[in-house]
Design a protein around this motif. Sequence first.
Motif, PDB file in Angstrom:
ATOM      1  N   GLY A 117      38.316  34.636 -16.607  1.00 32.88           N
ATOM      2  CA  GLY A 117      37.645  33.344 -16.623  1.00 32.88           C
ATOM      3  C   GLY A 117      36.596  33.250 -17.715  1.00 32.88           C
ATOM      4  O   GLY A 117      36.587  34.036 -18.670  1.00 32.88           O
ATOM      5  N   ASN A 118      35.718  32.254 -17.549  1.00 25.27           N
ATOM      6  CA  ASN A 118      34.687  32.014 -18.567  1.00 25.27           C
ATOM      7  C   ASN A 118      33.416  31.547 -17.861  1.00 25.27           C
ATOM      8  O   ASN A 118      33.459  30.627 -17.044  1.00 25.27           O
ATOM      9  N   ILE A 119      32.328  32.203 -18.179  1.00 27.17           N
ATOM     10  CA  ILE A 119      31.087  31.956 -17.435  1.00 27.17           C
ATOM     11  C   ILE A 119      30.531  30.547 -17.653  1.00 27.17           C
ATOM     12  O   ILE A 119      29.760  30.047 -16.843  1.00 27.17           O
ATOM     13  N   TYR A 120      30.948  29.897 -18.731  1.00 29.03           N
ATOM     14  CA  TYR A 120      30.428  28.545 -18.985  1.00 29.03           C
ATOM     15  C   TYR A 120      31.174  27.467 -18.208  1.00 29.03           C
ATOM     16  O   TYR A 120      30.753  26.331 -18.170  1.00 29.03           O
ATOM     17  N   ARG A 121      32.331  27.838 -17.632  1.00 28.53           N
ATOM     18  CA  ARG A 121      33.088  26.823 -16.881  1.00 28.53           C
ATOM     19  C   ARG A 121      32.744  26.903 -15.397  1.00 28.53           C
ATOM     20  O   ARG A 121      32.409  27.959 -14.876  1.00 28.53           O
ATOM     21  N   ASN A 122      32.885  25.761 -14.721  1.00 35.54           N
ATOM     22  CA  ASN A 122      32.716  25.711 -13.271  1.00 35.54           C
ATOM     23  C   ASN A 122      33.994  25.173 -12.649  1.00 35.54           C
ATOM     24  O   ASN A 122      34.760  24.469 -13.310  1.00 35.54           O
ATOM     25  N   ASP A 128      39.873  24.090  -6.572  1.00 39.24           N
ATOM     26  CA  ASP A 128      40.066  24.763  -7.868  1.00 39.24           C
ATOM     27  C   ASP A 128      39.948  23.829  -9.078  1.00 39.24           C
ATOM     28  O   ASP A 128      40.143  24.261 -10.205  1.00 39.24           O
ATOM     29  N   ARG A 129      39.659  22.565  -8.837  1.00 44.28           N
ATOM     30  CA  ARG A 129      39.542  21.628  -9.963  1.00 44.28           C
ATOM     31  C   ARG A 129      38.403  22.073 -10.876  1.00 44.28           C
ATOM     32  O   ARG A 129      37.334  22.460 -10.416  1.00 44.28           O
ATOM     33  N   GLN A 130      38.665  22.021 -12.192  1.00 42.79           N
ATOM     34  CA  GLN A 130      37.590  22.392 -13.117  1.00 42.79           C
ATOM     35  C   GLN A 130      36.543  21.288 -13.149  1.00 42.79           C
ATOM     36  O   GLN A 130      36.872  20.119 -13.214  1.00 42.79           O
ATOM     37  N   CYS A 131      35.277  21.677 -13.069  1.00 40.14           N
ATOM     38  CA  CYS A 131      34.181  20.709 -13.008  1.00 40.14           C
ATOM     39  C   CYS A 131      33.192  21.070 -14.111  1.00 40.14           C
ATOM     40  O   CYS A 131      32.107  21.586 -13.833  1.00 40.14           O
ATOM     41  N   ASP A 132      33.599  20.837 -15.356  1.00 45.45           N
ATOM     42  CA  ASP A 132      32.791  21.360 -16.454  1.00 45.45           C
ATOM     43  C   ASP A 132      31.618  20.474 -16.842  1.00 45.45           C
ATOM     44  O   ASP A 132      30.813  20.844 -17.684  1.00 45.45           O
ATOM     45  N   THR A 133      31.550  19.287 -16.235  1.00 42.84           N
ATOM     46  CA  THR A 133      30.409  18.452 -16.600  1.00 42.84           C
ATOM     47  C   THR A 133      29.126  18.985 -15.991  1.00 42.84           C
ATOM     48  O   THR A 133      28.052  18.866 -16.554  1.00 42.84           O
ATOM     49  N   GLU A 134      29.270  19.617 -14.828  1.00 40.34           N
ATOM     50  CA  GLU A 134      28.081  20.161 -14.162  1.00 40.34           C
ATOM     51  C   GLU A 134      27.781  21.545 -14.732  1.00 40.34           C
ATOM     52  O   GLU A 134      28.091  22.552 -14.128  1.00 40.34           O
ATOM     53  N   THR A 135      27.211  21.603 -15.918  1.00 41.62           N
ATOM     54  CA  THR A 135      26.989  22.921 -16.515  1.00 41.62           C
ATOM     55  C   THR A 135      25.715  23.573 -15.992  1.00 41.62           C
ATOM     56  O   THR A 135      25.666  24.758 -15.767  1.00 41.62           O
TER      57      THR A 135
END
Length: 247
Positions: A117-122, A128-135
Amino acid sequence: MLDEIVAAVRNCRTCAVLTGAGISAESGVPTFRGDEGLWKKFRAEELATMSAFISNPEIVWEWYNWRRQIISEVKPNPGHYALCDLEKRFESFSLITQNIDGLHQAAGSEDVIELHGNIYRNKCVDCDRQCDTETEIDPDNIPSCSECGGGIRPDVVWFGEMLDGRIISRAFEEANRAQLFFSIGTSAVVHPAASLPIAAKQSGATLFEINPEATPLTEIADHYVAARSGEFLPQLVARLNEVASPD
Ligand code: OAD
Protein backbone atom coordinates in the motif's frame (compact mmCIF):
# COMPACT_ATOMS: atom_id res chain seq x y z
CA MET A 1 31.68 -8.07 -7.46
CA LEU A 2 30.90 -4.73 -9.12
CA ASP A 3 32.17 -6.02 -12.45
CA GLU A 4 30.09 -9.19 -12.19
CA ILE A 5 26.95 -7.12 -11.70
CA VAL A 6 27.95 -4.77 -14.52
CA ALA A 7 28.37 -7.75 -16.84
CA ALA A 8 25.02 -9.20 -15.77
CA VAL A 9 23.23 -5.89 -16.36
CA ARG A 10 24.79 -5.57 -19.82
CA ASN A 11 23.85 -9.14 -20.77
CA CYS A 12 20.26 -9.26 -19.55
CA ARG A 13 17.12 -7.76 -21.04
CA THR A 14 14.69 -8.24 -18.16
CA CYS A 15 15.21 -7.20 -14.57
CA ALA A 16 13.08 -7.07 -11.44
CA VAL A 17 13.94 -5.37 -8.16
CA LEU A 18 12.42 -5.90 -4.74
CA THR A 19 13.06 -3.15 -2.22
CA GLY A 20 12.42 -2.97 1.51
CA ALA A 21 12.77 -0.43 4.27
CA GLY A 22 16.58 -0.46 3.97
CA ILE A 23 16.53 1.50 0.71
CA SER A 24 14.84 4.37 2.52
CA ALA A 25 17.03 4.14 5.64
CA GLU A 26 19.56 6.60 4.22
CA SER A 27 16.71 9.05 3.64
CA GLY A 28 15.94 8.92 7.36
CA VAL A 29 12.90 6.63 7.36
CA PRO A 30 13.17 4.11 10.24
CA THR A 31 13.30 0.43 9.26
CA PHE A 32 11.03 -2.10 10.97
CA ARG A 33 13.57 -4.53 12.43
CA GLY A 34 17.04 -4.13 13.91
CA ASP A 35 18.07 -2.11 16.98
CA GLU A 36 16.54 1.13 15.72
CA GLY A 37 13.61 -0.57 14.04
CA LEU A 38 10.03 0.56 14.55
CA TRP A 39 8.89 -2.82 15.86
CA LYS A 40 11.40 -2.53 18.75
CA LYS A 41 9.72 0.66 19.93
CA PHE A 42 6.11 -0.17 19.16
CA ARG A 43 4.21 -3.43 19.33
CA ALA A 44 2.99 -4.20 15.83
CA GLU A 45 -0.17 -5.86 17.07
CA GLU A 46 -1.09 -2.71 18.99
CA LEU A 47 -0.79 -0.48 15.96
CA ALA A 48 -0.81 -2.20 12.59
CA THR A 49 -3.72 -4.58 12.82
CA MET A 50 -7.43 -4.44 12.20
CA SER A 51 -8.18 -5.36 15.82
CA ALA A 52 -6.04 -2.42 16.98
CA PHE A 53 -8.01 -0.12 14.70
CA ILE A 54 -11.32 -1.46 15.93
CA SER A 55 -10.40 -1.15 19.61
CA ASN A 56 -8.31 2.01 19.49
CA PRO A 57 -8.51 3.90 16.17
CA GLU A 58 -7.20 7.14 17.76
CA ILE A 59 -3.85 5.58 18.71
CA VAL A 60 -3.53 3.92 15.31
CA TRP A 61 -4.14 7.24 13.54
CA GLU A 62 -1.74 9.09 15.85
CA TRP A 63 0.93 6.58 14.90
CA TYR A 64 0.24 6.88 11.16
CA ASN A 65 0.11 10.68 11.38
CA TRP A 66 3.52 10.56 13.06
CA ARG A 67 4.89 8.31 10.31
CA ARG A 68 3.32 10.50 7.60
CA GLN A 69 5.04 13.47 9.20
CA ILE A 70 8.46 11.76 9.15
CA ILE A 71 7.99 10.55 5.58
CA SER A 72 6.75 13.92 4.31
CA GLU A 73 9.97 15.54 5.52
CA VAL A 74 12.41 13.15 3.83
CA LYS A 75 13.71 13.00 0.30
CA PRO A 76 14.78 10.16 -1.97
CA ASN A 77 18.44 9.20 -1.58
CA PRO A 78 21.03 8.26 -4.22
CA GLY A 79 19.86 4.62 -4.07
CA HIS A 80 16.35 5.57 -5.22
CA TYR A 81 17.74 7.71 -8.04
CA ALA A 82 20.18 5.01 -9.14
CA LEU A 83 17.24 2.63 -9.66
CA CYS A 84 15.62 5.18 -12.01
CA ASP A 85 18.85 5.12 -14.02
CA LEU A 86 19.07 1.34 -13.96
CA GLU A 87 15.52 1.06 -15.31
CA LYS A 88 16.58 2.64 -18.62
CA ARG A 89 19.12 -0.09 -19.27
CA PHE A 90 16.61 -2.94 -19.68
CA GLU A 91 13.90 -3.79 -22.18
CA SER A 92 11.72 -4.71 -19.22
CA PHE A 93 12.27 -3.49 -15.68
CA SER A 94 9.96 -3.95 -12.69
CA LEU A 95 10.30 -2.16 -9.41
CA ILE A 96 8.46 -3.98 -6.64
CA THR A 97 8.49 -2.41 -3.20
CA GLN A 98 7.33 -3.31 0.28
CA ASN A 99 7.67 0.35 1.22
CA ILE A 100 4.69 2.60 1.66
CA ASP A 101 6.67 5.85 1.65
CA GLY A 102 6.35 6.84 -2.01
CA LEU A 103 10.07 7.66 -2.26
CA HIS A 104 10.63 5.65 -5.44
CA GLN A 105 7.93 7.72 -7.16
CA ALA A 106 9.42 10.93 -5.71
CA ALA A 107 12.75 9.94 -7.29
CA GLY A 108 11.07 9.52 -10.69
CA SER A 109 10.16 5.82 -10.89
CA GLU A 110 6.76 5.75 -12.57
CA ASP A 111 5.49 2.20 -12.48
CA VAL A 112 6.09 1.03 -8.93
CA ILE A 113 4.39 -2.15 -7.73
CA GLU A 114 3.47 -1.31 -4.14
CA LEU A 115 2.87 -4.57 -2.31
CA HIS A 116 1.95 -3.08 1.06
CA GLY A 117 0.00 0.00 0.00
CA ASN A 118 0.87 3.66 0.34
CA ILE A 119 0.85 5.70 3.53
CA TYR A 120 -0.56 8.78 1.80
CA ARG A 121 -3.73 7.00 0.70
CA ASN A 122 -6.78 6.30 2.85
CA LYS A 123 -9.57 3.83 2.42
CA CYS A 124 -12.79 2.79 4.08
CA VAL A 125 -12.39 0.10 6.70
CA ASP A 126 -15.65 -1.56 5.62
CA CYS A 127 -16.11 -1.18 1.86
CA ASP A 128 -12.45 -0.63 0.87
CA ARG A 129 -13.33 2.45 -1.19
CA GLN A 130 -10.35 4.75 -1.58
CA CYS A 131 -10.96 8.03 0.26
CA ASP A 132 -8.00 10.14 -0.74
CA THR A 133 -9.57 13.51 -0.21
CA GLU A 134 -9.37 13.08 3.54
CA THR A 135 -5.59 13.29 3.77
CA GLU A 136 -5.34 15.00 7.15
CA ILE A 137 -6.94 12.81 9.74
CA ASP A 138 -7.79 14.16 13.17
CA PRO A 139 -7.49 11.11 15.47
CA ASP A 140 -10.21 12.54 17.71
CA ASN A 141 -12.57 13.01 14.80
CA ILE A 142 -11.96 10.25 12.28
CA PRO A 143 -14.02 10.83 9.13
CA SER A 144 -16.47 8.28 7.78
CA CYS A 145 -16.84 6.88 4.29
CA SER A 146 -19.40 8.86 2.31
CA GLU A 147 -20.69 5.63 0.71
CA CYS A 148 -21.16 3.32 3.65
CA GLY A 149 -20.28 5.23 6.83
CA GLY A 150 -17.31 3.01 7.72
CA GLY A 151 -14.28 4.54 9.41
CA ILE A 152 -11.38 5.84 7.32
CA ARG A 153 -8.09 3.96 7.71
CA PRO A 154 -4.69 4.18 6.04
CA ASP A 155 -4.48 2.22 2.75
CA VAL A 156 -1.65 -0.02 3.91
CA VAL A 157 -1.50 -3.74 4.53
CA TRP A 158 -1.71 -4.62 8.21
CA PHE A 159 -0.58 -7.78 9.97
CA GLY A 160 -2.92 -10.65 9.27
CA GLU A 161 -4.27 -9.05 6.08
CA MET A 162 -4.01 -10.44 2.58
CA LEU A 163 -2.19 -8.51 -0.09
CA ASP A 164 -4.20 -7.29 -3.07
CA GLY A 165 -4.42 -10.38 -5.30
CA ARG A 166 -3.85 -8.53 -8.58
CA ILE A 167 -0.81 -6.70 -7.26
CA ILE A 168 0.94 -9.76 -5.84
CA SER A 169 0.13 -11.79 -8.99
CA ARG A 170 1.71 -9.12 -11.13
CA ALA A 171 4.78 -9.07 -8.88
CA PHE A 172 5.21 -12.84 -9.26
CA GLU A 173 4.77 -12.60 -13.04
CA GLU A 174 7.53 -10.00 -13.20
CA ALA A 175 9.77 -12.02 -10.88
CA ASN A 176 9.26 -15.15 -12.94
CA ARG A 177 10.24 -13.53 -16.22
CA ALA A 178 13.22 -11.58 -14.90
CA GLN A 179 16.68 -12.69 -16.00
CA LEU A 180 18.16 -10.59 -13.21
CA PHE A 181 16.64 -10.03 -9.78
CA PHE A 182 17.89 -7.60 -7.14
CA SER A 183 16.76 -7.88 -3.52
CA ILE A 184 17.64 -4.58 -1.89
CA GLY A 185 17.33 -3.45 1.72
CA THR A 186 14.89 -6.06 2.92
CA SER A 187 15.26 -8.50 5.81
CA ALA A 188 13.48 -11.03 3.52
CA VAL A 189 11.35 -12.49 6.29
CA VAL A 190 7.88 -11.19 5.44
CA HIS A 191 6.00 -13.31 2.92
CA PRO A 192 4.74 -13.30 0.25
CA ALA A 193 7.22 -10.52 -0.65
CA ALA A 194 10.16 -12.62 0.55
CA SER A 195 9.11 -15.41 -1.83
CA LEU A 196 9.61 -13.22 -4.90
CA PRO A 197 13.42 -13.51 -5.09
CA ILE A 198 13.15 -17.25 -4.49
CA ALA A 199 10.58 -17.59 -7.29
CA ALA A 200 12.80 -15.54 -9.60
CA LYS A 201 15.79 -17.72 -8.89
CA GLN A 202 13.75 -20.89 -9.40
CA SER A 203 12.68 -19.50 -12.78
CA GLY A 204 16.31 -19.05 -13.79
CA ALA A 205 17.15 -15.48 -12.73
CA THR A 206 20.53 -14.52 -11.38
CA LEU A 207 19.88 -13.24 -7.86
CA PHE A 208 21.78 -10.34 -6.33
CA GLU A 209 21.26 -9.19 -2.77
CA ILE A 210 22.33 -5.76 -1.51
CA ASN A 211 22.13 -5.35 2.26
CA PRO A 212 24.75 -4.47 4.89
CA GLU A 213 23.49 -7.44 6.93
CA ALA A 214 23.00 -11.01 5.81
CA THR A 215 19.42 -12.33 5.61
CA PRO A 216 17.76 -15.72 5.04
CA LEU A 217 18.14 -14.96 1.33
CA THR A 218 21.90 -14.54 1.45
CA GLU A 219 22.60 -18.26 1.21
CA ILE A 220 20.62 -18.71 -1.96
CA ALA A 221 21.67 -15.45 -3.62
CA ASP A 222 24.16 -15.85 -6.47
CA HIS A 223 25.94 -12.71 -5.31
CA TYR A 224 25.67 -10.94 -1.98
CA VAL A 225 26.86 -7.33 -1.68
CA ALA A 226 27.32 -6.29 1.96
CA ALA A 227 26.80 -2.58 1.43
CA ARG A 228 24.34 0.25 1.84
CA SER A 229 22.14 0.68 -1.20
CA GLY A 230 22.59 4.47 -1.24
CA GLU A 231 26.32 3.95 -1.64
CA PHE A 232 26.53 0.83 -3.77
CA LEU A 233 23.81 1.52 -6.38
CA PRO A 234 25.29 4.88 -7.49
CA GLN A 235 28.69 3.16 -7.81
CA LEU A 236 27.07 0.54 -10.01
CA VAL A 237 25.50 3.19 -12.24
CA ALA A 238 28.80 5.11 -12.46
CA ARG A 239 30.63 1.91 -13.46
CA LEU A 240 27.96 1.13 -16.07
CA ASN A 241 28.44 4.61 -17.52
CA GLU A 242 32.23 4.16 -17.63
CA VAL A 243 31.89 0.84 -19.43
CA ALA A 244 29.41 2.33 -21.90
CA SER A 245 31.78 5.18 -22.79
CA PRO A 246 35.36 3.99 -22.19
CA ASP A 247 36.85 7.32 -23.32
P1 OAD B 1 13.10 -4.58 7.77
O1 OAD B 1 13.16 -3.48 8.78
O2 OAD B 1 12.63 -5.90 8.22
O3 OAD B 1 14.53 -4.78 7.13
C1 OAD B 1 15.29 -3.71 6.65
C2 OAD B 1 16.54 -4.30 6.04
O4 OAD B 1 17.27 -3.21 5.48
C3 OAD B 1 17.47 -4.99 7.04
O5 OAD B 1 17.82 -6.27 6.53
C4 OAD B 1 18.69 -4.07 7.10
O6 OAD B 1 19.91 -4.78 7.26
C5 OAD B 1 18.64 -3.41 5.74
N1 OAD B 1 19.27 -2.09 5.66
C6 OAD B 1 19.40 -1.16 6.62
N2 OAD B 1 20.03 -0.07 6.15
C7 OAD B 1 20.28 -0.32 4.83
C8 OAD B 1 20.87 0.42 3.78
N3 OAD B 1 21.34 1.66 3.98
N4 OAD B 1 20.97 -0.14 2.56
C9 OAD B 1 20.48 -1.38 2.34
N5 OAD B 1 19.89 -2.13 3.29
C10 OAD B 1 19.78 -1.60 4.52
O7 OAD B 1 12.22 -4.03 6.55
P2 OAD B 1 11.49 -4.85 5.39
O8 OAD B 1 12.27 -6.04 4.98
O9 OAD B 1 11.13 -3.86 4.37
O10 OAD B 1 5.22 -4.77 6.29
O11 OAD B 1 10.19 -5.32 6.16
C11 OAD B 1 9.22 -6.01 5.45
C12 OAD B 1 7.85 -5.67 5.96
O12 OAD B 1 7.81 -5.89 7.38
C13 OAD B 1 7.46 -4.23 5.81
O13 OAD B 1 7.02 -3.90 4.52
C14 OAD B 1 6.37 -4.10 6.83
C15 OAD B 1 6.95 -4.88 7.97
O14 OAD B 1 6.05 -5.57 8.74
C16 OAD B 1 4.02 -4.24 6.51
O15 OAD B 1 3.85 -3.23 7.17
C17 OAD B 1 2.91 -5.04 5.90
